[in-house]
Scaffold this motif. Sequence first.
Motif, mmCIF file in Angstrom:
data_model
loop_
_atom_site.group_PDB
_atom_site.id
_atom_site.type_symbol
_atom_site.label_atom_id
_atom_site.label_comp_id
_atom_site.label_asym_id
_atom_site.label_seq_id
_atom_site.Cartn_x
_atom_site.Cartn_y
_atom_site.Cartn_z
ATOM 1 N N ARG A 104 -40.588 -55.807 -35.481
ATOM 2 C CA ARG A 104 -40.994 -56.558 -36.675
ATOM 3 C C ARG A 104 -40.418 -57.962 -36.605
ATOM 4 O O ARG A 104 -39.201 -58.142 -36.654
ATOM 5 N N ARG A 126 -46.645 -50.699 -32.158
ATOM 6 C CA ARG A 126 -46.978 -51.529 -33.317
ATOM 7 C C ARG A 126 -46.081 -52.750 -33.369
ATOM 8 O O ARG A 126 -44.871 -52.650 -33.171
ATOM 9 N N GLU A 128 -45.157 -55.735 -36.014
ATOM 10 C CA GLU A 128 -45.343 -56.044 -37.433
ATOM 11 C C GLU A 128 -44.859 -57.453 -37.763
ATOM 12 O O GLU A 128 -43.935 -57.969 -37.145
ATOM 13 N N ASN A 133 -49.994 -55.957 -39.628
ATOM 14 C CA ASN A 133 -49.614 -55.070 -38.533
ATOM 15 C C ASN A 133 -50.554 -55.321 -37.375
ATOM 16 O O ASN A 133 -51.753 -55.503 -37.565
#
Lengths: 153, 216
Positions: A104, A126, A128, A133
């Motif tokens: 993230r 993923r 973020e 996202n």
Amino acid sequence: MKWITGIFSLFFLFFPIFCNASDGPAGSISRLKGTASIIRQDQVIPAQIGDKIYMMDSLKTGRDGSLGVIFKDNTLLSIGPQSEIIISEFLFSPAEGKLSIVTRLLKGTAIYLTGIIAKLSPESVRFETPVANIGIRGTKIAVKIEDTTPRIP
Amino acid sequence: MDFSLRTNLNDQGGSHLTYKIVFIYWCSIFFLMSCAPRKNLIVLLPDDNGQVSTIVVENKGGTQILSEARHATEIKAVDVSPTAPVSMKEEEVLKVFREALSALPEPPMRFLLYFISDTPRLTAESQRQIPEIMRAIKAHKSKDIGIVGHADRVGSREYNYKLGLERAVATKNILVSKGVDPSGIEVDSHGEDDPSIKTEDNVAEPRNRRVEITVR
């Protein structure tokens, strides 16, 4: 019935201990320029080449800083100056089917090149940001969060 | 700001007004700082082989798919859909991401070494590869080397796990004897469970008697 509830609550109490598959390092710092630090459980550690990175670590760079990380699954990640990124999740044990990499970016710039996890299980990757996202199916991306420091006229 | 303060000193009568303006001016900056959405820019790049894959950018506002090199999308807020893809020039990408791009590590290098059946001894051919591996470790200034040992499926699973580990440790010892710092080396064994070539149980397969060295 009471003892069943007891066992259940004990199980949930110790649940974090049962699922500590994330003990090992997630990767290591292999490039570094200027000031950069690792934030681990409220501790600020000055970053050095070769330092191990763990799940839940934050990486932060100063005005002149940049750093690059190689993860255990060969994912490559770098951040530019005045950037901050959290390694929210990293699980890499293909034998047990545990695969996950979630990062993230909170501010600044980042480059991300996917590794083995993206090949074995693309849905487990993923990236973020505060407003979106990004699902990545094995590729390289660049992400920037605009600096909001105002220019004083 | 300097200008307004100077005006204030010269013009005693209007001093309050001037101060107020300065105050509001700073307030609005702090207000904008705390509330202004930080615009995000996401760019899809070709990888080192020039290949481009697909990324899906999504938030509460919607979804956008990027599938061409240097296509970019901007996101203003979590409930505002990512913009339609816009093509960026290579120079633009280099300008915005220069420092981050130059901090991206080199991809790790991988080497395979093979072993004589049922031993942790390298084949003659693999032994000749050691200098090349040492050169790569030095060129990468690597402090993170992974060695994973493997075995074929002759013998039990447990036995082959141990054999794989012995092979990994033997390889580590070779590297350490050539001057590599042992604290940067991690050894592991996948036994017979992670073959290069899939075989039935108890089949001898020289290509599975190996270690994989990853120089990060």
